[in-house]
Design a protein around this motif. Structure first.
Motif, PDB file in Angstrom:
ATOM      1  N   PRO A  69       0.678  -0.973  -0.422  1.00 31.90           N
ATOM      2  CA  PRO A  69      -0.313  -0.064  -0.037  1.00 31.90           C
ATOM      3  C   PRO A  69       0.899   1.343   0.330  1.00 31.90           C
ATOM      4  O   PRO A  69       0.620   2.343  -0.733  1.00 31.90           O
ATOM      5  N   LEU A  70       2.195   1.284   1.200  1.00 29.22           N
ATOM      6  CA  LEU A  70       2.856   2.253   0.485  1.00 29.22           C
ATOM      7  C   LEU A  70       3.567   2.463  -0.979  1.00 29.22           C
ATOM      8  O   LEU A  70       3.384   3.971  -1.219  1.00 29.22           O
ATOM      9  N   SER A  73       0.849   4.009  -3.030  1.00 32.15           N
ATOM     10  CA  SER A  73       0.245   5.618  -2.988  1.00 32.15           C
ATOM     11  C   SER A  73       1.593   6.330  -3.325  1.00 32.15           C
ATOM     12  O   SER A  73       1.105   7.086  -4.067  1.00 32.15           O
ATOM     13  N   TYR A 258      -2.138   0.043  -9.204  1.00 33.17           N
ATOM     14  CA  TYR A 258      -2.547  -1.157  -8.659  1.00 33.17           C
ATOM     15  C   TYR A 258      -1.989  -2.055  -9.169  1.00 33.17           C
ATOM     16  O   TYR A 258      -1.430  -2.906  -8.208  1.00 33.17           O
ATOM     17  N   TYR A 413      -6.867   9.355   1.910  1.00 26.52           N
ATOM     18  CA  TYR A 413      -6.158   7.890   1.262  1.00 26.52           C
ATOM     19  C   TYR A 413      -4.627   8.459   1.579  1.00 26.52           C
ATOM     20  O   TYR A 413      -3.797   7.740   1.787  1.00 26.52           O
ATOM     21  N   VAL A 416      -2.615  10.337   3.358  1.00 27.97           N
ATOM     22  CA  VAL A 416      -2.215   9.315   4.718  1.00 27.97           C
ATOM     23  C   VAL A 416      -1.207   8.541   4.761  1.00 27.97           C
ATOM     24  O   VAL A 416       0.065   8.339   4.998  1.00 27.97           O
ATOM     25  N   THR A 417      -1.197   7.589   3.810  1.00 27.08           N
ATOM     26  CA  THR A 417      -0.431   6.437   2.991  1.00 27.08           C
ATOM     27  C   THR A 417       1.216   7.212   2.735  1.00 27.08           C
ATOM     28  O   THR A 417       1.685   6.590   2.520  1.00 27.08           O
ATOM     29  N   LEU A 420       2.904   8.027   5.432  1.00 29.68           N
ATOM     30  CA  LEU A 420       3.399   7.081   5.984  1.00 29.68           C
ATOM     31  C   LEU A 420       4.839   6.616   5.291  1.00 29.68           C
ATOM     32  O   LEU A 420       5.826   6.248   5.291  1.00 29.68           O
ATOM     33  N   ALA A 421       4.625   6.426   4.009  1.00 28.22           N
ATOM     34  CA  ALA A 421       5.323   5.925   3.229  1.00 28.22           C
ATOM     35  C   ALA A 421       6.984   6.844   3.554  1.00 28.22           C
ATOM     36  O   ALA A 421       8.241   6.038   3.504  1.00 28.22           O
TER      37      ALA A 421
END
Length: 438
Positions: A69-70, A73, A258, A413, A416-417, A420-421
């Motif tokens: 997911p990181l 994104s 994706y 989304y 945030v991601t 985080l990455a």
């Protein structure tokens, strides 16, 4: 009148998108994201994943789920920058931020990509030698030359199709799994139960895997690929200029990114799985290159598994070489305001194509020096780590800025991601220096 209207809706000109079969429409959605994801599994990446499987068995499989997911994104964010603005990452940094920030990033990217090109060419030459014998350096020269000629001579609209077909070479690693005996109980545990020892060696391997999947050249390439899509099709405009195209293009970017990153991680998962089930189980834990992994597979997994693994190195290398050289050329060209693009003829973008040729030739030249493949990969990881964190911070700020993105700023989304990455890469870079001497 109502009947005539219905008939008009039913009768369509041949060749409209709805006339195409679903598989073809689906394939048209795949472009920069698929190629970017596949190029992430370059020969250097294959070496890293092989080392993870050989040294830690099934214990590193969970990293592919963790990072997915990181990486998706940050790659979607890269694609959105290109598609919304009609410019690549370097062009946007030059326009909205300082060149004093941009030029060091571009320089470090060029250095890292050149070293990566050298390592990939070395692995490809060694793989061809394993397959047919002969001098590895000769094959390195030939492969480098073919890659440069293809990039210069073939327009992007045609070259992109070649790159998409080259993605099929990665299925060799999927096929290899079915030729070896897998302990699926242990494999599932390694996939869904994170297990990371907090010693220097384990942390270094985790950081290497992370740096292989989230790498600056992938950001530049995917954004540039979207810009090429805009420039190569008359009806396509940057979304800031044509917001009515946003629903369709945003959906395409999401699917493309994706699926492309899923393809990348599935292949990496199978490489770790194969080497864990064969090399690790037979005590062959010291693997330095992708070619060594292929050679080590021969006695424990059979000649066909060896053949597929080695062929995959060459195939994915031919996919990765233009991505590495091209991403550097896009970054340098945009930073210096040169005409850029693989759709242009060589005489229309001399500087752009010169960077592609010089980067590839420098990578080739490094193969005629006493280059240590392991040290080359370590230096690439260090430079990428130093480059990635500030670059990702700038990308996040850029895509939150309405002056850059207009109405197409990040969703919650992606916000945030994406952060985080960025935080994970910052921690990984600190960890890399912390474990440097261990």
């Amino acid at each position: 009148m109502r009947r005539k209207k219905n008939l008009a809706q039913i009768i369509r000109k041949p060749g409209t998108p709805r006339d195409e079969p679903p598989p073809r429409r689906f394939l048209k959605m795949l472009g920069p994201g698929l190629v970017t994801g596949a190029s992430d599994d370059d020969p250097s990446g294959i070496a890293t994943y092989s080392q993870a499987g050989a040294q830690y068995g099934y214990g590193m499989l969970w990293t592919m789920l963790f990072v997915y997911p990181l990486m998706t994104s940050i790659q979607e964010i890269s694609a959105r920058i290109g598609r919304v603005t009609g410019q690549g990452i370097a062009g946007n940094i030059r326009r909205h931020y300082s060149v004093w920030l941009l030029h060091p990033m571009v320089f470090l990217l060029l250095v890292a990509n050149t070293i990566n090109l050298a390592a990939d060419l070395s692995a490809m030459g060694a793989a061809v030698k394993l397959l047919i014998g002969g001098p590895a350096l000769l094959y390195v020269v030939v492969l480098a030359g073919v890659s440069v000629v293809l990039q210069i001579r073939i327009p992007y609209s045609r070259y992109a199709k070649i790159l998409r077909w080259l993605c099929l070479s990665l299925f060799a690693y999927v096929a290899t799994v079915f030729m070896v005996k897998i302990d699926w109980g242990e494999a599932m545990a390694g996939t869904f139960v994170p297990n990371l020892a907090m010693d220097g060696k384990s942390l270094t391997m985790f950081i290497a895997v992370l740096g292989t999947t989230i790498s600056p050249y992938l950001f530049f390439w995917q954004a540039a690929g979207e810009v090429e899509e805009v420039n190569s099709k008359k009806e396509v405009k940057p979304l800031k200029q044509a917001p009515e195209q946003a629903p369709k293009e945003t959906k395409r970017i999401v699917w493309d990114t994706y699926l492309g990153m899923a393809f990348s991680n599935i292949v990496a998962f199978f490489i770790i799985l194969t080497t864990a089930a064969t090399l690790h189980q037979n005590g062959k834990t010291e693997i330095e290159t992708a070619a060594q992994a292929a050679e080590a597979l021969r006695p424990v997994a059979g000649p066909l598994a060896f053949f597929l693994f080695a062929v995959g190195i060459v195939g994915t290398g031919m996919l990765a070489l233009p991505v590495l050289a091209g991403s550097a050329a896009y970054a340098v060209g945009e930073a210096l305001r040169w005409p850029i693009g693989l759709e242009r003829k060589a005489k229309e973008a001399k500087g752009f194509y010169a960077v592609i040729a010089i980067a590839t030739l420098l990578g080739l030249a490094l193969n005629f020096t006493p280059m240590d493949p392991i040290k080359a990969l370590i230096w690439t990881a260090v430079i990428n780590g130093v480059t990635a964190v500030p670059l990702m911070v700038v990308m996040m700020l850029m895509t939150m800025n309405r002056k850059v993105m207009g109405q197409f700023t990040l969703s919650r989304y992606l916000l945030v991601t994406g952060w985080l990455a960025t935080a994970l890469m910052a921690a990984a870079t600190v960890g890399l220096f912390w474990t440097w001497g261990e």
